[in-house]
Design a protein around this motif. Structure first.
Motif, PDB file in Angstrom:
ATOM      1  N   UNK A   3       0.811  -1.202   0.000  1.00 38.83           N
ATOM      2  CA  UNK A   3       0.000   0.000   0.000  1.00 38.83           C
ATOM      3  C   UNK A   3       0.852   1.263   0.000  1.00 38.83           C
ATOM      4  N   UNK A   4       2.109   1.125  -0.418  1.00 40.38           N
ATOM      5  CA  UNK A   4       3.008   2.269  -0.505  1.00 40.38           C
ATOM      6  C   UNK A   4       4.039   1.995  -1.608  1.00 40.38           C
ATOM      7  N   UNK A   5       4.604   3.070  -2.151  1.00 38.34           N
ATOM      8  CA  UNK A   5       5.608   2.903  -3.197  1.00 38.34           C
ATOM      9  C   UNK A   5       6.896   2.365  -2.601  1.00 38.34           C
ATOM     10  N   UNK A  12       6.714  -9.855  -7.584  1.00 39.68           N
ATOM     11  CA  UNK A  12       6.084 -11.178  -7.536  1.00 39.68           C
ATOM     12  C   UNK A  12       4.731 -11.092  -8.225  1.00 39.68           C
ATOM     13  N   UNK A  13       4.427 -12.089  -9.043  1.00 45.88           N
ATOM     14  CA  UNK A  13       3.143 -12.192  -9.739  1.00 45.88           C
ATOM     15  C   UNK A  13       2.790 -10.906 -10.500  1.00 45.88           C
ATOM     16  N   UNK A  14       3.674 -10.494 -11.385  1.00 47.00           N
ATOM     17  CA  UNK A  14       3.469  -9.284 -12.184  1.00 47.00           C
ATOM     18  C   UNK A  14       2.473  -9.602 -13.292  1.00 47.00           C
ATOM     19  N   UNK A  15       1.281  -9.049 -13.217  1.00 43.32           N
ATOM     20  CA  UNK A  15       0.151  -9.259 -14.126  1.00 43.32           C
ATOM     21  C   UNK A  15      -0.484 -10.643 -13.988  1.00 43.32           C
ATOM     22  N   UNK A 118       1.210   0.260 -12.752  1.00 46.92           N
ATOM     23  CA  UNK A 118       1.479   1.293 -11.749  1.00 46.92           C
ATOM     24  C   UNK A 118       0.974   0.844 -10.379  1.00 46.92           C
ATOM     25  N   UNK A 119      -0.090   0.057 -10.360  1.00 45.63           N
ATOM     26  CA  UNK A 119      -0.645  -0.394  -9.085  1.00 45.63           C
ATOM     27  C   UNK A 119       0.220  -1.433  -8.382  1.00 45.63           C
ATOM     28  N   UNK A 120       1.331  -1.834  -8.992  1.00 44.95           N
ATOM     29  CA  UNK A 120       2.298  -2.664  -8.269  1.00 44.95           C
ATOM     30  C   UNK A 120       3.040  -1.830  -7.237  1.00 44.95           C
ATOM     31  N   UNK A 121       2.889  -0.515  -7.312  1.00 42.41           N
ATOM     32  CA  UNK A 121       3.537   0.443  -6.406  1.00 42.41           C
ATOM     33  C   UNK A 121       5.055   0.330  -6.453  1.00 42.41           C
ATOM     34  N   UNK A 122       5.582  -0.041  -7.601  1.00 46.86           N
ATOM     35  CA  UNK A 122       7.026  -0.064  -7.787  1.00 46.86           C
ATOM     36  C   UNK A 122       7.425   1.256  -8.430  1.00 46.86           C
TER      37      UNK A 122
END
Length: 176
Positions: A3-5, A12-15, A118-122
């Motif tokens: 819940x933070x950048x 892990x589990x990208x898409x 973007x919602x991966x917060x990376x």
């Protein structure tokens, strides 16, 4: 789910489940791919603007006729040639509308994929998206100004379609 950048070098589990980005080189490639998708999204936005301008274009400016010998026309009268039929005008507008529909679908799909990235917060993925969007706007922004200059007469008609209003005129009752 975070819940933070963060500045982590792995995802892990990208898409999809099982699609892991574990090395720095894989993260760089992922950032470049997401940035390229954002770049293409900016280009597709300009393409959508082009299709909209072509749909709204006055049919008298198409410059096509039934004659096969188009080399005899001079540049001054080429834009004043009347299209050969209403069916040709309709088919051209349907073609541009279908191409606009495909472009809109591409924009929607690409936008959702970028949003998920973007919602991966990376932070690195987010920087890739911002860089791709910035470069895309820089490259395709010049095309936008050229298109607005070319279709200046259509600008008012395109803007008027967004403020579409229907005015109903109801006849007065007749007294017997």
């Amino acid at each position: 789910m975070k819940d933070h950048f963060n500045f982590e070098g792995s995802l892990k589990n990208f898409f999809f489940k099982g699609l892991d980005v574990e090395s720095t080189s894989a993260l760089v490639v992922t950032c470049l791919v997401v940035g390229a998708m954002t770049f293409l999204l900016e280009g597709a936005k300009m393409l959508m603007l082009y299709w909209s301008a072509r749909i709204a274009q006055n049919p008298l400016t198409y410059g096509f006729t039934d004659t096969e010998d188009l080399d005899d026309r001079d540049d001054l009268t080429a834009s004043l040639m009347i299209p050969s039929s209403l069916e040709q005008i309709r088919s051209r507008r349907i073609k541009y509308h279908c191409l606009g529909m495909l472009t809109h679908t591409f924009n929607l799909l690409t936008g959702y994929i970028i949003m998920l990235a973007v919602m991966t917060y990376n932070v690195w993925i987010t920087i890739g998206v911002i860089a791709g969007s910035g470069v895309g706007f820089f490259i395709f922004g010049g095309l936008r100004s050229n298109m607005q200059t070319k279709y200046e007469g259509l600008k008012s008609s395109i803007e008027n379609t967004s403020n579409f209003q229907i005015n109903l005129v109801v006849p007065e009752e007749q007294h017997i």
